[in-house]
Design a protein around this motif. Sequence first.
Motif, PDB file in Angstrom:
ATOM      1  N   GLU A  76      -1.615  43.329 -11.948  1.00  0.00           N
ATOM      2  CA  GLU A  76      -2.602  44.273 -12.437  1.00  0.00           C
ATOM      3  C   GLU A  76      -3.636  43.603 -13.333  1.00  0.00           C
ATOM      4  O   GLU A  76      -4.793  44.019 -13.375  1.00  0.00           O
ATOM      5  N   ILE A  77      -3.231  42.554 -14.047  1.00  0.00           N
ATOM      6  CA  ILE A  77      -4.191  41.818 -14.877  1.00  0.00           C
ATOM      7  C   ILE A  77      -5.141  41.030 -13.995  1.00  0.00           C
ATOM      8  O   ILE A  77      -6.347  40.963 -14.248  1.00  0.00           O
ATOM      9  N   LEU A  78      -4.621  40.434 -12.941  1.00  0.00           N
ATOM     10  CA  LEU A  78      -5.462  39.660 -12.031  1.00  0.00           C
ATOM     11  C   LEU A  78      -6.530  40.532 -11.390  1.00  0.00           C
ATOM     12  O   LEU A  78      -7.665  40.102 -11.171  1.00  0.00           O
ATOM     13  N   ALA A  79      -6.183  41.759 -11.055  1.00  0.00           N
ATOM     14  CA  ALA A  79      -7.106  42.640 -10.345  1.00  0.00           C
ATOM     15  C   ALA A  79      -8.003  43.418 -11.283  1.00  0.00           C
ATOM     16  O   ALA A  79      -8.985  44.018 -10.838  1.00  0.00           O
ATOM     17  N   PHE A  80      -7.710  43.412 -12.572  1.00  0.00           N
ATOM     18  CA  PHE A  80      -8.463  44.248 -13.503  1.00  0.00           C
ATOM     19  C   PHE A  80      -9.890  43.739 -13.671  1.00  0.00           C
ATOM     20  O   PHE A  80     -10.125  42.552 -13.897  1.00  0.00           O
ATOM     21  N   ASN A  81     -10.841  44.646 -13.549  1.00  0.00           N
ATOM     22  CA  ASN A  81     -12.262  44.300 -13.637  1.00  0.00           C
ATOM     23  C   ASN A  81     -12.769  44.613 -15.043  1.00  0.00           C
ATOM     24  O   ASN A  81     -12.957  45.777 -15.401  1.00  0.00           O
ATOM     25  N   LEU A  82     -12.978  43.574 -15.844  1.00  0.00           N
ATOM     26  CA  LEU A  82     -13.417  43.786 -17.214  1.00  0.00           C
ATOM     27  C   LEU A  82     -14.845  44.297 -17.293  1.00  0.00           C
ATOM     28  O   LEU A  82     -15.187  45.058 -18.199  1.00  0.00           O
ATOM     29  N   GLN A  83     -15.698  43.875 -16.368  1.00  0.00           N
ATOM     30  CA  GLN A  83     -17.098  44.276 -16.384  1.00  0.00           C
ATOM     31  C   GLN A  83     -17.626  44.304 -14.960  1.00  0.00           C
ATOM     32  O   GLN A  83     -17.074  43.674 -14.062  1.00  0.00           O
ATOM     33  N   SER A  84     -18.703  45.061 -14.766  1.00  0.00           N
ATOM     34  CA  SER A  84     -19.284  45.186 -13.437  1.00  0.00           C
ATOM     35  C   SER A  84     -19.736  43.835 -12.912  1.00  0.00           C
ATOM     36  O   SER A  84     -20.198  42.975 -13.666  1.00  0.00           O
ATOM     37  N   PHE A  85     -19.613  43.656 -11.585  1.00  0.00           N
ATOM     38  CA  PHE A  85     -20.158  42.457 -10.972  1.00  0.00           C
ATOM     39  C   PHE A  85     -21.680  42.516 -10.951  1.00  0.00           C
ATOM     40  O   PHE A  85     -22.358  41.544 -11.278  1.00  0.00           O
ATOM     41  N   SER A  86     -22.204  43.668 -10.581  1.00  0.00           N
ATOM     42  CA  SER A  86     -23.654  43.812 -10.439  1.00  0.00           C
ATOM     43  C   SER A  86     -24.256  44.525 -11.633  1.00  0.00           C
ATOM     44  O   SER A  86     -23.727  45.539 -12.091  1.00  0.00           O
ATOM     45  N   ILE A  87     -25.374  44.033 -12.103  1.00  0.00           N
ATOM     46  CA  ILE A  87     -26.114  44.674 -13.172  1.00  0.00           C
ATOM     47  C   ILE A  87     -27.037  45.758 -12.631  1.00  0.00           C
ATOM     48  O   ILE A  87     -27.620  46.538 -13.381  1.00  0.00           O
ATOM     49  N   TYR A  88     -27.152  45.833 -11.311  1.00  0.00           N
ATOM     50  CA  TYR A  88     -28.119  46.751 -10.695  1.00  0.00           C
ATOM     51  C   TYR A  88     -27.517  48.092 -10.279  1.00  0.00           C
ATOM     52  O   TYR A  88     -28.254  48.980  -9.862  1.00  0.00           O
ATOM     53  N   ASP A  89     -26.202  48.239 -10.367  1.00  0.00           N
ATOM     54  CA  ASP A  89     -25.604  49.516  -9.999  1.00  0.00           C
ATOM     55  C   ASP A  89     -26.048  50.613 -10.958  1.00  0.00           C
ATOM     56  O   ASP A  89     -26.352  50.348 -12.128  1.00  0.00           O
TER      57      ASP A  89
ATOM     58  N   SER B 295     -24.272  52.843 -12.303  1.00  0.00           N
ATOM     59  CA  SER B 295     -23.299  52.912 -13.399  1.00  0.00           C
ATOM     60  C   SER B 295     -22.839  51.504 -13.731  1.00  0.00           C
ATOM     61  O   SER B 295     -22.557  50.711 -12.837  1.00  0.00           O
ATOM     62  N   TYR B 296     -22.752  51.218 -15.018  1.00  0.00           N
ATOM     63  CA  TYR B 296     -22.258  49.914 -15.453  1.00  0.00           C
ATOM     64  C   TYR B 296     -20.880  50.119 -16.070  1.00  0.00           C
ATOM     65  O   TYR B 296     -20.702  50.951 -16.965  1.00  0.00           O
ATOM     66  N   GLU B 297     -19.900  49.352 -15.585  1.00  0.00           N
ATOM     67  CA  GLU B 297     -18.529  49.498 -16.062  1.00  0.00           C
ATOM     68  C   GLU B 297     -18.188  48.405 -17.051  1.00  0.00           C
ATOM     69  O   GLU B 297     -18.386  47.221 -16.792  1.00  0.00           O
ATOM     70  N   LEU B 298     -17.670  48.826 -18.191  1.00  0.00           N
ATOM     71  CA  LEU B 298     -17.266  47.903 -19.241  1.00  0.00           C
ATOM     72  C   LEU B 298     -15.900  48.345 -19.747  1.00  0.00           C
ATOM     73  O   LEU B 298     -15.768  49.391 -20.392  1.00  0.00           O
ATOM     74  N   PHE B 299     -14.891  47.588 -19.368  1.00  0.00           N
ATOM     75  CA  PHE B 299     -13.523  47.820 -19.828  1.00  0.00           C
ATOM     76  C   PHE B 299     -13.041  49.231 -19.521  1.00  0.00           C
ATOM     77  O   PHE B 299     -12.748  50.022 -20.402  1.00  0.00           O
ATOM     78  N   GLU B 300     -13.006  49.546 -18.236  1.00  0.00           N
ATOM     79  CA  GLU B 300     -12.447  50.787 -17.706  1.00  0.00           C
ATOM     80  C   GLU B 300     -13.314  52.019 -17.936  1.00  0.00           C
ATOM     81  O   GLU B 300     -12.899  53.111 -17.616  1.00  0.00           O
ATOM     82  N   THR B 301     -14.500  51.873 -18.503  1.00  0.00           N
ATOM     83  CA  THR B 301     -15.366  53.027 -18.731  1.00  0.00           C
ATOM     84  C   THR B 301     -16.706  52.782 -18.074  1.00  0.00           C
ATOM     85  O   THR B 301     -17.288  51.710 -18.222  1.00  0.00           O
ATOM     86  N   LYS B 302     -17.193  53.795 -17.349  1.00  0.00           N
ATOM     87  CA  LYS B 302     -18.486  53.697 -16.686  1.00  0.00           C
ATOM     88  C   LYS B 302     -19.560  54.357 -17.540  1.00  0.00           C
ATOM     89  O   LYS B 302     -19.381  55.466 -18.033  1.00  0.00           O
ATOM     90  N   TYR B 303     -20.678  53.656 -17.679  1.00  0.00           N
ATOM     91  CA  TYR B 303     -21.817  54.142 -18.448  1.00  0.00           C
ATOM     92  C   TYR B 303     -23.045  54.169 -17.548  1.00  0.00           C
ATOM     93  O   TYR B 303     -23.163  53.383 -16.610  1.00  0.00           O
TER      94      TYR B 303
END
Length: 832
Positions: free
Chosen positions: A219-232, A234-242
């Motif tokens: 689960e740590i290996l698959a966990f996405n700390l931040q969005s790959f793309s800055i252009y989406d 919604s921007y995801e930062l530590f499990e929360t989408k903004y």
Amino acid sequence: MKQLCVWFFLLTLSMQAQFHISGTVRASATNMPLGYATITSAQGNHSVTDVDGRFDLVTKTPLTNLKISYLGYYTTSVTLTPETSYYTIYLDPKQSQSNAVLLAQTNPEIAIIQQTIANKPHNNPQKKLSSFEFTSYNKLIVSAPADSISSKIDSIFVDRAYGKKFSKLDSTNYKIKEMVSEHHLFQTEKVSRYQFANHTLKETILGTKMAGFKQPIYEILAFNLQSFSIYDSSYELFETKYNSPIADNAFKDYTYKILDTVAIGNRDSFMILFKNKKKSRTTGLEGVLYIDTKSFAITKAIMRIKGVIDISGTHEFDYIASEDLWFPIQKSFRIVKGQNDDDIKILGGTIQFDGDTPENFGTRKRAASDYSYLHSESSNFDITYNTPIPLKNIFIAVKLDPKALHQPEQFWEKYRKDSLDLRSQKTYLALDSIAIKKKIASRLRFGRKVINGYVPLRFLDMDLRKIVSYNNYEGFRLGFGGITNEQFSRYIQINGHVAYGTKDDTFKYNLGLATLLNRKSNSWIGIAYTDDVKEIASTVYAIEKKPFKLYDPRPINISTFYNYVGWSGSFETKLLPKTESALVVSSIEVSPLFKYLFKYNGTLYSKYTLTTAMLSMQWSPFSTYMQTPDGRIESEKRFPKFTFQFTKSLPNIAPDAFDFSKIEFKAEHEKKHLNGHKTNLLVEAGFASGAIPLTHLYNNSPNNITKKTIIQRITFASKNSFETMYFNEFFSSEYIYFQFKHSFNRVKIIPKVKPSLVLVSRMGWGDMQKPQQHIGLDYKNLTDGFFESGIELNQLFNGLGLTAFYRYGPNQLPKLEDNIAVKLSFVLKLGL
């Protein structure tokens, strides 16, 4: 599993380097901090201050000079000295503010952001390029700067009536300082190959090392700390989408300000500060966007959340001249402790902090955890684009190569951006040694099992649900059950249970055997024999794994059960994308344990045989999945989720069997709001046709006992049941049910009383076809609907809470108090 993992590496959170410079940039006239001022060293290091004007520069070579610039202020140079590591730098405002006035009048930052939004399709690699792939090296550490932690061993005193009495010596900070002086608290490395084609981005992990673990935590290996793309959008930062600062509707959430113009990659970029319009610290992002002056592409981005914990994510890009495109080459992620006295939830777990409110933050004695941090950094290289890439199993977001766990040191030397320093090398040695000494792997395995309701006993996982329970028919149900684990066999499972009811004085049991057909798709085939009891007219989805609870309040009040005895065969698989499926064929003899007869074709049946085939499926279209050597796992659980179940009788196989079919459906949705609130929606429906006894119809989930007064009816509330509906009050052959829940943040009344307010509303409709077939129970019809609403005040004291519900609408009862249900609630926090 994230709930457990957080305790292994986020218990406490300076880059290991030879030179560390920090400080604050302030306005000379007002002494106010200048957020996002540009910091440039003579050696070419580049950074910006945070929202509070603070900066940190960590380098491997000595720094001799810093240049600090900020729009509307004179640029200042500072000469650095070896004996000073912290600087307070003051900038003088320019006498002429004509440029600032012009900017305010013309709003060029608005025009720049508008152009950036309009040009996203031309600047987004996932839109402009037909395909691309690259290799990425990631290193994540949890550490702390040893020189910031006090090594003093403190004396702890306890209050007594006659004064303070010495209790013990506290050496916590001393031990942590000694530890982080030698090595990090946690460290992991990963090398991945990212491939993009057909609008899908897939990660294949080629190598992974996790200090202290021979078997990595998937689960740590698959966990996405931040969005790959800055252009989406919604921007995801530590499990929360903004909402992204360059989303199409970004202007409703953000304000913008030009800070400077800087050179990145031999091209000029606008440096634009964005801040959320709302004052609350939980409402959104703030940071800096670097925007190319010609193409209006993002050349660098700093995204930050400031609150209980300070989280920052940085994205850096490199310019590809042949494609006129800025491609991501590096990103970093960092967590440090913020200023707040609340508990925080990260990775699904709860971390407690001492009171750090603004008025006492400066005076409270700082503990080692105040200095800890998590830092992750990824570098991309070997980039190719616009070449054919055949992607298989595109619904798998992350795939772990079987060789990834056993890569030699030459592999890591090839892909590491820099060779490991001495501290990082010691981390692997130290944590591997600690893991063996402390038996971390076995403790982690134990924790995994307990979360799912099992205790490992060598070859057998004991089922905690089977030990003791209570209901009105069996009384106390005492038993033992479990399933063999991987230490017994990875290919064969034996499961079963035995139970005894103290009230009905009867033993029940189950025994099953299953074998693995395909590990990749988690496909199992099995057979079982059962002699047990079940609540009448209850809906159980075969594919759903029953969540573990230390107590389950609703069955306590159930009195109407049926006994079932017979065989079943099952096939379970995750073969279909984003689904879990089960096919169960069973033949059981049913004996109602209450006064009931089923009338069919002129015959009254007091017991009967049901032979059925059941197909059950759960579909999670928005979840992400990871393929591991141990099978497929749902690495990121997302909503909505949909569950389907179809049951068809096989009337020609057994005598006295009935011909019927049933279909059930459930949809669940959960939305976590940026302000900490949470909304849950649930829809359930069922339809049964043909000759089907009451035992296998629908009871609409009641949870109210038949007593005269409100006080007598006080029991524990359930999660999704009608709290004002009496047991056996309604039955249906077709129904639909809606539930709405909205949870607010906990409110502090007194230090130990911080209830969580939840608003709940439920409604349901149903109908009974051929009611004349069911003889023995008096019940009502739900044609006109059933409605209730209420509030939950959970966790009033030590997990205990109070709920109140009111019944209204067409099925409202004549006496007011009969429509009111007051219940207790209990929320157990394991810290997982």
